[in-house]
Scaffold this active site. Structure first.
Site, PDB file in Angstrom:
ATOM      1  N   PHE A   1      42.169  45.853 -22.897  1.00  0.00           N
ATOM      2  CA  PHE A   1      41.730  47.102 -23.533  1.00  0.00           C
ATOM      3  C   PHE A   1      42.539  48.315 -23.045  1.00  0.00           C
ATOM      4  O   PHE A   1      42.246  49.441 -23.408  1.00  0.00           O
ATOM      5  CB  PHE A   1      40.223  47.297 -23.357  1.00  0.00           C
ATOM      6  CG  PHE A   1      39.372  46.522 -24.362  1.00  0.00           C
ATOM      7  CD1 PHE A   1      39.950  45.723 -25.348  1.00  0.00           C
ATOM      8  CD2 PHE A   1      37.985  46.604 -24.327  1.00  0.00           C
ATOM      9  CE1 PHE A   1      39.168  45.020 -26.280  1.00  0.00           C
ATOM     10  CE2 PHE A   1      37.187  45.907 -25.257  1.00  0.00           C
ATOM     11  CZ  PHE A   1      37.782  45.114 -26.225  1.00  0.00           C
TER      12      PHE A   1
ATOM     13  N   ASN B   1      46.436  44.122 -16.135  1.00  0.00           N
ATOM     14  CA  ASN B   1      47.812  44.625 -16.260  1.00  0.00           C
ATOM     15  C   ASN B   1      47.857  45.980 -16.960  1.00  0.00           C
ATOM     16  O   ASN B   1      48.437  46.142 -18.022  1.00  0.00           O
ATOM     17  CB  ASN B   1      48.717  43.610 -16.978  1.00  0.00           C
ATOM     18  CG  ASN B   1      48.244  43.248 -18.372  1.00  0.00           C
ATOM     19  OD1 ASN B   1      47.060  43.195 -18.656  1.00  0.00           O
ATOM     20  ND2 ASN B   1      49.191  43.032 -19.276  1.00  0.00           N
TER      21      ASN B   1
ATOM     22  N   ASP C   1      42.842  37.000 -26.137  1.00  0.00           N
ATOM     23  CA  ASP C   1      44.066  37.637 -25.638  1.00  0.00           C
ATOM     24  C   ASP C   1      44.392  38.870 -26.488  1.00  0.00           C
ATOM     25  O   ASP C   1      45.541  39.108 -26.855  1.00  0.00           O
ATOM     26  CB  ASP C   1      45.246  36.655 -25.616  1.00  0.00           C
ATOM     27  CG  ASP C   1      46.411  37.174 -24.776  1.00  0.00           C
ATOM     28  OD1 ASP C   1      46.271  38.235 -24.132  1.00  0.00           O
ATOM     29  OD2 ASP C   1      47.482  36.525 -24.782  1.00  0.00           O
TER      30      ASP C   1
ATOM     31  N   HIS D   1      45.685  30.845 -22.404  1.00  0.00           N
ATOM     32  CA  HIS D   1      46.556  30.692 -23.581  1.00  0.00           C
ATOM     33  C   HIS D   1      47.515  29.505 -23.524  1.00  0.00           C
ATOM     34  O   HIS D   1      48.715  29.653 -23.600  1.00  0.00           O
ATOM     35  CB  HIS D   1      47.297  31.976 -23.949  1.00  0.00           C
ATOM     36  CG  HIS D   1      47.912  32.772 -22.831  1.00  0.00           C
ATOM     37  ND1 HIS D   1      48.644  32.206 -21.838  1.00  0.00           N
ATOM     38  CD2 HIS D   1      47.906  34.113 -22.588  1.00  0.00           C
ATOM     39  CE1 HIS D   1      49.055  33.170 -21.032  1.00  0.00           C
ATOM     40  NE2 HIS D   1      48.627  34.326 -21.446  1.00  0.00           N
TER      41      HIS D   1
ATOM     42  N   HIS E   1      48.335  33.299 -16.179  1.00  0.00           N
ATOM     43  CA  HIS E   1      49.372  33.312 -17.205  1.00  0.00           C
ATOM     44  C   HIS E   1      50.468  32.394 -16.679  1.00  0.00           C
ATOM     45  O   HIS E   1      51.243  32.778 -15.803  1.00  0.00           O
ATOM     46  CB  HIS E   1      49.898  34.729 -17.449  1.00  0.00           C
ATOM     47  CG  HIS E   1      50.924  34.779 -18.537  1.00  0.00           C
ATOM     48  ND1 HIS E   1      50.755  35.490 -19.701  1.00  0.00           N
ATOM     49  CD2 HIS E   1      52.130  34.183 -18.650  1.00  0.00           C
ATOM     50  CE1 HIS E   1      51.809  35.324 -20.481  1.00  0.00           C
ATOM     51  NE2 HIS E   1      52.660  34.535 -19.857  1.00  0.00           N
TER      52      HIS E   1
ATOM     53  N   HIS F   1      39.065  37.219 -22.303  1.00  0.00           N
ATOM     54  CA  HIS F   1      40.495  37.576 -22.227  1.00  0.00           C
ATOM     55  C   HIS F   1      40.824  38.713 -23.184  1.00  0.00           C
ATOM     56  O   HIS F   1      41.260  38.487 -24.312  1.00  0.00           O
ATOM     57  CB  HIS F   1      41.346  36.340 -22.540  1.00  0.00           C
ATOM     58  CG  HIS F   1      42.811  36.515 -22.253  1.00  0.00           C
ATOM     59  ND1 HIS F   1      43.675  35.448 -22.156  1.00  0.00           N
ATOM     60  CD2 HIS F   1      43.569  37.620 -22.050  1.00  0.00           C
ATOM     61  CE1 HIS F   1      44.903  35.883 -21.910  1.00  0.00           C
ATOM     62  NE2 HIS F   1      44.869  37.214 -21.853  1.00  0.00           N
TER      63      HIS F   1
END
Ligand code: NCD
Ligand code: ZN
Ligand code: ZN
Length: 424
Positions: free
Chosen positions: A21, A52, A267, A194, A140, A18
């Site tokens: 970058f 994303n 994350d 998460h 998510h 996760h």
């Protein structure tokens, strides 16, 4: 070259499933050169990057294009989670394992996530297509509907609970409950990212126990900080999902130590210092973490389970941060396991020498850390990727060659729980 391990622990190279970058389009926050140096310095030799970006990664051809962009820039090996657009999930049906073994679905809105899927009919199609294509859905799980409801009651949009900074816990719990219903109906394998609340952990552990193909991730920051720290750290600790209470953190530690959580993922979601200087409610959520992850998790384990040995903790870390992500995402079985000489991704970890985190020691392009001032209980001394030293704490500022590879993958098996083996 011969390396003297000198009483340090040898771990498999970690797989961080996760990271953000930020390539393409958001490279002012992070780029692959900096991100992969931070990874190497954190003992991570493989990353799986999130979709994303600008534009987002939405089909198999995007994955190939992105791999071409990253080639020659990465110290570590890499794969990508495929993104999906709610109005046209059909590209999922074309993905080969080479391109993707997982699809990331954002259930709630975010400025860097134009692919948010809220419509139940779209979700039904995505879960069906993913099941058909053997893709694992990584989620998510927060529910915007809940946030809007709370806003409408309080008349103070986005500020329902101050310490939770716009994203109350109920939004995450409701989303996980909805996801479990989709899993029950479609049988799609799901990995919830998460997890931040005790209730999510309870729901997911119960569902897995009942045989649903669900697993979950916890992050180093939800394991390290509570709402009280959040208030002190300010906008830098603003995250989605938010940092929760101490009792949530205790439940997350229980999930980690009892083997309920399948993975830890950083994350790693850097934003610039300037962006984080805005008032909390306007600062974008997210913080860097790929470099801090291994020391932070090790430090937390020493604190939360001091009766166990450092070796036991590092074995657990190898499972959560190497073997399990390799199993879940179909990464070559040699990765994620300690087999120097065959794949030769490994890390030398010094479990005896504490050090203090400073922004200056961080390699992420953003140049700051939410852990600044923290004393970590152990440190990464050497990181080797496919037989090459990519990070050496004794040679500060120098890194190995940026010839990380886009890893091929096998379609992962989709067990309710990943293999529970320790370091092999
Ligand atoms: C992430 C980002 O900035 O891309 N932010 C965050 O707070 N975690 C997005 C995400 O992972 O949801
Ligand atoms: Zn997220
Ligand atoms: Zn993320």
């Amino acid at each position: 070259r011969t390396v003297d391990g000198g009483g340090r622990y040898l771990l498999p190279g970690l797989i961080d499933s996760h990271v953000h970058f930020r390539t393409p389009g958001l490279t002012y926050k992070e780029d692959w050169e900096h991100g992969s140096r931070a990874a190497a310095a954190g003992g991570v030799t493989t990353v799986i990057d999130m979709p994303n970006t600008l534009p987002p990664l939405l089909d198999p051809a995007d994955a190939a294009r992105k791999a071409a962009m990253v080639q020659g820039r990465s110290l570590v090996d890499y794969r990508f989670h495929l993104g999906v657009a709610g109005d046209d999930p059909s590209p999922l049906l074309d993905a080969t394992p080479r391109e993707a073994t997982s699809v990331k679905v954002f259930l709630a809105g975010h400025h860097t996530a134009p692919t948010v899927v809220r419509d139940p009919a779209s979700l039904t199609r995505i879960f069906g297509y993913a099941r058909e294509s053997g893709l694992r859905v990584v989620l998510h799980a927060e529910d915007d509907g809940v946030f809007e409801l709370l806003d409408s009651w309080t008349g103070a949009p986005g500020r329902y609970l101050d310490y939770e900074r716009v994203r109350p816990r109920s939004g995450a719990i409701v989303a996980v409950a909805k996801v479990l219903e989709l899993v029950r109906r479609h049988g799609t394998a799901v990995h919830v990212l998460h997890v931040s609340t005790a209730e999510e952990a309870d729901l997911l552990a119960a569902a897995a126990h009942a045989g649903l193909p669900v697993t979950f991730e916890v992050t180093p920051h939800h394991l390290s900080f509570t709402a009280a720290d959040s208030a002190r750290i300010g906008a830098r600790a603003r995250l989605s999902p938010a940092i929760r209470h101490e009792r949530d953190q205790r439940r997350l530690w229980e999930a980690v130590l009892a083997g309920q959580a399948a993975t830890i993922g950083s994350d790693h979601a850097p934003h610039t210092r300037e962006e984080k200087l805005r008032p909390v409610a306007d600062a974008p959520p997210g913080l860097p973490g790929v470099q801090e992850m291994l020391p932070a998790v090790f430090t937390g384990m020493r604190r939360h389970a001091p009766w166990q040995s450092p070796g036991t903790h590092l074995e657990l870390i190898a499972r959560l941060l190497a073997a399990n992500p390799a199993d879940l995402f179909g990464i070559d079985g040699r990765k994620g396991r300690l087999l120097p000489g065959r794949d030769a991704d490994f890390v030398l970890f010094d479990a005896d020498t504490p050090w203090m985190v400073t922004g200056a020691a961080m390699h992420s392009k953003c140049g700051w850390s939410a852990y600044e001032g923290w004393t970590m209980a152990g440190q990464v001394r050497l990181t080797v990727r496919r037989g090459q030293i990519i990070y050496d704490a004794d040679a500060p500022g120098t890194f190995g060659p940026p010839d990380g590879r886009w890893l091929d993958a096998a379609r992962p098996a989709t067990p309710a729980h990943p293999t529970r083996g320790a370091v092999r």
